[in-house]
Design a protein around this motif. Structure first.
Motif, PDB file in Angstrom:
ATOM      1  N   ARG A 201       0.830  -1.195   0.000  1.00 25.62           N
ATOM      2  CA  ARG A 201       0.000   0.000   0.000  1.00 25.62           C
ATOM      3  C   ARG A 201       0.875   1.259   0.000  1.00 25.62           C
ATOM      4  NH1 ARG A 201      -2.696   0.045   4.654  1.00 25.62           N
ATOM      5  NH2 ARG A 201      -3.535  -1.965   4.120  1.00 25.62           N
ATOM      6  N   ALA A 202       1.917   1.237   0.829  1.00 21.77           N
ATOM      7  CA  ALA A 202       2.808   2.404   0.914  1.00 21.77           C
ATOM      8  C   ALA A 202       3.437   2.686  -0.454  1.00 21.77           C
ATOM      9  CB  ALA A 202       3.885   2.158   1.956  1.00 21.77           C
ATOM     10  N   LEU A 203       3.824   1.628  -1.138  1.00 18.34           N
ATOM     11  CA  LEU A 203       4.454   1.807  -2.456  1.00 18.34           C
ATOM     12  C   LEU A 203       3.469   2.365  -3.466  1.00 18.34           C
ATOM     13  CD1 LEU A 203       6.577  -1.366  -3.147  1.00 18.34           C
ATOM     14  CD2 LEU A 203       7.365   0.938  -2.702  1.00 18.34           C
ATOM     15  N   THR A 204       2.225   1.889  -3.376  1.00 18.10           N
ATOM     16  CA  THR A 204       1.224   2.321  -4.344  1.00 18.10           C
ATOM     17  C   THR A 204       0.871   3.785  -4.113  1.00 18.10           C
ATOM     18  OG1 THR A 204       0.430   0.064  -4.184  1.00 18.10           O
ATOM     19  CG2 THR A 204      -0.945   1.566  -5.412  1.00 18.10           C
ATOM     20  N   GLU A 205       0.881   4.186  -2.829  1.00 13.11           N
ATOM     21  CA  GLU A 205       0.519   5.581  -2.532  1.00 13.11           C
ATOM     22  C   GLU A 205       1.642   6.552  -2.896  1.00 13.11           C
ATOM     23  OE1 GLU A 205      -0.626   5.232   1.535  1.00 13.11           O
ATOM     24  OE2 GLU A 205      -2.558   4.344   0.997  1.00 13.11           O
ATOM     25  N   ASP A 206       2.876   6.139  -2.644  1.00 10.94           N
ATOM     26  CA  ASP A 206       3.984   7.059  -2.876  1.00 10.94           C
ATOM     27  C   ASP A 206       4.749   6.643  -4.125  1.00 10.94           C
ATOM     28  OD1 ASP A 206       6.269   8.584  -2.834  1.00 10.94           O
ATOM     29  OD2 ASP A 206       7.249   7.362  -1.306  1.00 10.94           O
ATOM     30  N   GLY A 207       4.359   7.233  -5.268  1.00 10.44           N
ATOM     31  CA  GLY A 207       4.991   6.824  -6.516  1.00 10.44           C
ATOM     32  C   GLY A 207       6.220   7.644  -6.878  1.00 10.44           C
ATOM     33  N   ALA A 208       6.554   8.646  -6.060  1.00  7.07           N
ATOM     34  CA  ALA A 208       7.602   9.580  -6.463  1.00  7.07           C
ATOM     35  C   ALA A 208       8.993   8.942  -6.456  1.00  7.07           C
ATOM     36  CB  ALA A 208       7.586  10.788  -5.539  1.00  7.07           C
ATOM     37  N   HIS A 209       9.261   8.167  -5.398  1.00 10.48           N
ATOM     38  CA  HIS A 209      10.632   7.664  -5.251  1.00 10.48           C
ATOM     39  C   HIS A 209      10.805   6.253  -5.790  1.00 10.48           C
ATOM     40  CE1 HIS A 209      11.244  11.213  -2.954  1.00 10.48           C
ATOM     41  NE2 HIS A 209      10.265  10.876  -2.137  1.00 10.48           N
ATOM     42  N   HIS A 210       9.664   5.635  -6.094  1.00 11.90           N
ATOM     43  CA  HIS A 210       9.749   4.244  -6.543  1.00 11.90           C
ATOM     44  C   HIS A 210       9.096   4.064  -7.895  1.00 11.90           C
ATOM     45  CE1 HIS A 210       9.071   4.089  -2.076  1.00 11.90           C
ATOM     46  NE2 HIS A 210      10.292   3.611  -2.209  1.00 11.90           N
ATOM     47  N   LEU A 211       9.571   3.065  -8.576  1.00 12.79           N
ATOM     48  CA  LEU A 211       8.795   2.551  -9.702  1.00 12.79           C
ATOM     49  C   LEU A 211       8.424   1.133  -9.281  1.00 12.79           C
ATOM     50  CD1 LEU A 211       9.938   2.422 -13.444  1.00 12.79           C
ATOM     51  CD2 LEU A 211       8.022   1.235 -12.419  1.00 12.79           C
ATOM     52  N   HIS A 212       7.187   0.981  -8.852  1.00 11.83           N
ATOM     53  CA  HIS A 212       6.746  -0.324  -8.361  1.00 11.83           C
ATOM     54  C   HIS A 212       6.090  -1.068  -9.521  1.00 11.83           C
ATOM     55  CE1 HIS A 212       3.766  -2.710  -5.666  1.00 11.83           C
ATOM     56  NE2 HIS A 212       4.799  -3.432  -6.023  1.00 11.83           N
ATOM     57  N   THR A 213       6.716  -2.161  -9.956  1.00 17.21           N
ATOM     58  CA  THR A 213       6.203  -2.860 -11.137  1.00 17.21           C
ATOM     59  C   THR A 213       4.963  -3.704 -10.812  1.00 17.21           C
ATOM     60  OG1 THR A 213       8.108  -4.292 -10.746  1.00 17.21           O
ATOM     61  CG2 THR A 213       8.184  -2.880 -12.682  1.00 17.21           C
ATOM     62  N   ASP A 214       4.809  -4.125  -9.566  1.00 10.55           N
ATOM     63  CA  ASP A 214       3.537  -4.680  -9.072  1.00 10.55           C
ATOM     64  C   ASP A 214       3.081  -5.929  -9.831  1.00 10.55           C
ATOM     65  OD1 ASP A 214       1.406  -4.746  -7.410  1.00 10.55           O
ATOM     66  OD2 ASP A 214       0.330  -3.053  -8.276  1.00 10.55           O
ATOM     67  N   GLN A 215       3.951  -6.934  -9.880  1.00 14.36           N
ATOM     68  CA  GLN A 215       3.686  -8.091 -10.747  1.00 14.36           C
ATOM     69  C   GLN A 215       2.416  -8.867 -10.403  1.00 14.36           C
ATOM     70  OE1 GLN A 215       6.341 -11.405 -10.601  1.00 14.36           O
ATOM     71  NE2 GLN A 215       6.876 -11.159  -8.456  1.00 14.36           N
ATOM     72  N   TYR A 216       1.974  -8.826  -9.138  1.00 14.38           N
ATOM     73  CA  TYR A 216       0.795  -9.622  -8.778  1.00 14.38           C
ATOM     74  C   TYR A 216      -0.513  -8.981  -9.242  1.00 14.38           C
ATOM     75  CZ  TYR A 216       3.917 -12.498  -6.081  1.00 14.38           C
ATOM     76  OH  TYR A 216       4.925 -13.342  -5.722  1.00 14.38           O
ATOM     77  N   PHE A 217      -0.465  -7.700  -9.601  1.00 15.38           N
ATOM     78  CA  PHE A 217      -1.681  -6.998  -9.997  1.00 15.38           C
ATOM     79  C   PHE A 217      -1.570  -6.315 -11.356  1.00 15.38           C
ATOM     80  CE2 PHE A 217      -1.945  -7.471  -5.466  1.00 15.38           C
ATOM     81  CZ  PHE A 217      -3.289  -7.702  -5.237  1.00 15.38           C
ATOM     82  N   ASN A 218      -0.371  -6.178 -11.893  1.00 14.32           N
ATOM     83  CA  ASN A 218      -0.160  -5.371 -13.101  1.00 14.32           C
ATOM     84  C   ASN A 218      -0.610  -6.116 -14.368  1.00 14.32           C
ATOM     85  OD1 ASN A 218       0.836  -3.806 -15.171  1.00 14.32           O
ATOM     86  ND2 ASN A 218       2.776  -3.330 -14.139  1.00 14.32           N
ATOM     87  N   PRO A 219      -1.610  -5.609 -15.086  1.00 12.71           N
ATOM     88  CA  PRO A 219      -2.068  -6.314 -16.297  1.00 12.71           C
ATOM     89  C   PRO A 219      -0.987  -6.419 -17.375  1.00 12.71           C
ATOM     90  CG  PRO A 219      -3.246  -4.216 -15.999  1.00 12.71           C
ATOM     91  CD  PRO A 219      -2.390  -4.391 -14.796  1.00 12.71           C
ATOM     92  N   ARG A 220       0.037  -5.588 -17.276  1.00  9.07           N
ATOM     93  CA  ARG A 220       1.124  -5.684 -18.268  1.00  9.07           C
ATOM     94  C   ARG A 220       1.952  -6.964 -18.083  1.00  9.07           C
ATOM     95  NH1 ARG A 220       2.060  -1.465 -21.638  1.00  9.07           N
ATOM     96  NH2 ARG A 220       4.177  -2.193 -21.993  1.00  9.07           N
ATOM     97  N   ASN A 221       1.847  -7.578 -16.918  1.00  4.43           N
ATOM     98  CA  ASN A 221       2.458  -8.900 -16.705  1.00  4.43           C
ATOM     99  C   ASN A 221       1.781  -9.898 -17.648  1.00  4.43           C
ATOM    100  OD1 ASN A 221       3.164 -11.457 -15.735  1.00  4.43           O
ATOM    101  ND2 ASN A 221       2.700 -11.020 -13.596  1.00  4.43           N
TER     102      ASN A 221
END
Ligand SMILES: Cc1ncc(COP(=O)(O)O)c(C=O)c1O
Length: 447
Positions: A136-156
């Motif tokens: 959740r923290a990663l999803t909320e704060d996108g400035a410092h991270h690029l979270h690829t989010d493999q479990y939810f990302n449709p681009r996977n």
């Protein structure tokens, strides 16, 4: 083949027929899609690159760190791809269980952050789970991270609707196979390929494979774990079957020794799962042909990655394959009857027992989970180390009362069965594990 950039070498992997003399199916041609030949070594190269690519320029501009919840192949591919573009990579996991992959990630310059968590798959309803909070923290704060989010990302999934699936159809002369077989981790590859194949032929049979309950096959989930993954949709699969770690290793060894494929355990699981599922169908087809040559059917399974990273995994589970003495008391040898005879203790009973008899409480979870919360007085021996001690000598005598504790009570029950077989007279397993203990409101302490 000449490329300007290694990412151009991702995809277009070979589809190789398995020798029928090895798999024994008479009417079905079985092919392996060799995802292990991707440049960073696995099927996850496609997903990693497809998830990273659209956000890369922005990430480079703001010097964001690439972050992913992964302890394996996705992390490996992202570490390489991040490095290639001058970005840092952090792999967040509840537990790195394959030492070779951990060391490779460190060699690639990755940061590894281990958090206590029940599963690397996220259950969004479980707000207590540290991995979920981290997500959740990663999803909320996108400035410092690029979270690829493999479990939810449709681009996977998309990496396989645009790449893997169409490649299989093309290599089969424009047709979908009759069956498609894949192991399920994030579900990206199986979902993406199945979608494309069904567009060509709605009748294609899709077999998804998961690890047997409380068994560990690196890269794939058990059925309970996979249900938590955002990309997982049970409708994708006609059948979902479980494979044991032993079956995965047997399948892997057959691919390695008889088929010329240096593929790893999930490839072995897919191969083994495919042959077991198809054998009765094959026999039926041969019978119906009544002596005439049957019309040939086709099946494809995914060979996800290579064997070399899993020698430690094989050494621990099947030492005889590496020329060492087999373990008589391996966890995998526990029978259903031994398991049924285990004396487990519910939370109330366990609390009484601790109060009255002071058993040694052994917490088999990872050290981070233990440090975050554990039963007061419990000692922490991580299950893999505990299994080694079972073979090499346990730090307590056979008459010592012992309460074994794991996340949900499955692994501890297996160990309790094993120890009872070995002559320990008073070993019990905490039913429902730390989760049941916590849910019952029983006290837990931090280190
Ligand atoms: C070795 C291995 N096999 C199979 C899979 C499953 O692939 P997917 O995540 O697309 O379901 C993975 C995923 O990480 C993997 O690492």
């Amino acid at each position: 083949m000449r490329y300007d950039d290694i990412t151009e070498a991702i995809g277009n992997t070979p589809l190789v027929r398995i020798d029928p003399a090895v798999h024994g199916l008479r009417t079905i041609d079985l092919y392996a899609k060799l995802e292990m030949l991707n440049p960073f070594g696995s099927v996850k190269d496609r997903a990693a690159w497809n998830m990273l690519r659209p956000d890369l320029a922005g990430a480079v501009e703001r010097d964001a760190q690439v972050v992913e919840l992964s302890s394996g192949n996705t992390a490996k591919a992202l570490a390489v791809l991040a490095g290639l573009h001058g970005l840092r990579f952090r792999s967040v996991t509840n537990r790195m269980r394959v030492p070779e992959l951990r060391e490779l990630l460190l060699l690639l310059g990755a940061e590894i952050e281990e958090l206590p968590g029940r599963s690397e798959c996220l259950d969004p309803t479980d707000t207590d789970d540290p991995l979920t909070q981290f997500h959740r923290a990663l999803t909320e704060d996108g400035a410092h991270h690029l979270h690829t989010d493999q479990y939810f990302n449709p681009r996977n999934t998309e990496a396989h609707t645009t790449g893997t699936g169409p490649e299989i159809v093309k290599d089969l002369g424009g047709r979908a196979p009759d069956w498609f077989v894949a192991c399920v981790g994030t579900a990206g590859s199986s979902t993406g390929v199945a979608r494309v194949l069904r567009e060509h032929d709605p009748g294609v049979g899709v077999l998804g494979l998961v690890a047997a309950k409380s068994d560990f096959i690196p890269g794939i989930r058990t059925l309970d774990e996979v249900a938590e993954v955002g990309l997982f949709d049970p409708e994708t699969y006609d059948v979902i079957e479980a494979v044991t770690a032993d079956e995965a290793i047997d399948g892997m060894v057959e691919l390695n020794r008889r088929c010329g494929l240096l593929a790893g355990p999930t490839s072995g699981a897919a191969y083994r799962g495919a042959v077991s599922h198809l054998r009765p169908l094959d026999e039926e087809r041969a019978r119906r042909a009544s002596g005439e040559p049957a019309e040939r059917a086709t099946a494809v399974f995914i060979a996800c990655d290579r064997v070399e990273s899993y020698l430690g995994y094989v050494r621990r589970r099947r030492p005889e394959l590496l020329g060492r003495a087999p373990h008589r008391n391996a966890l995998a040898t526990v029978t259903e009857a031994e398991l049924a005879a285990v004396r487990d203790a519910g939370v109330a009973e366990a609390r009484r027992w601790i109060e009255e008899e002071r058993p040694l409480v052994v917490d088999l979870r990872g050290s981070h989970a233990y440090a975050a919360l554990h039963i007061e007085g419990a000692i922490n021996i991580v299950d893999e180390l505990f299994e080694q001690q079972v073979h090499g000598g346990l730090p307590f005598g056979r008459d010592r009362p012992v309460l074994l504790v794991c996340p949900v009570g499955e692994k501890s029950a297996r160990f309790a069965a094993l120890l009872t077989r070995m002559g320990h007279t008073n070993v019990r397993s905490l039913a429902g594990g730390v989760v049941a203990w916590r849910d019952a409101g029983a006290p837990l302490v931090r280190e």
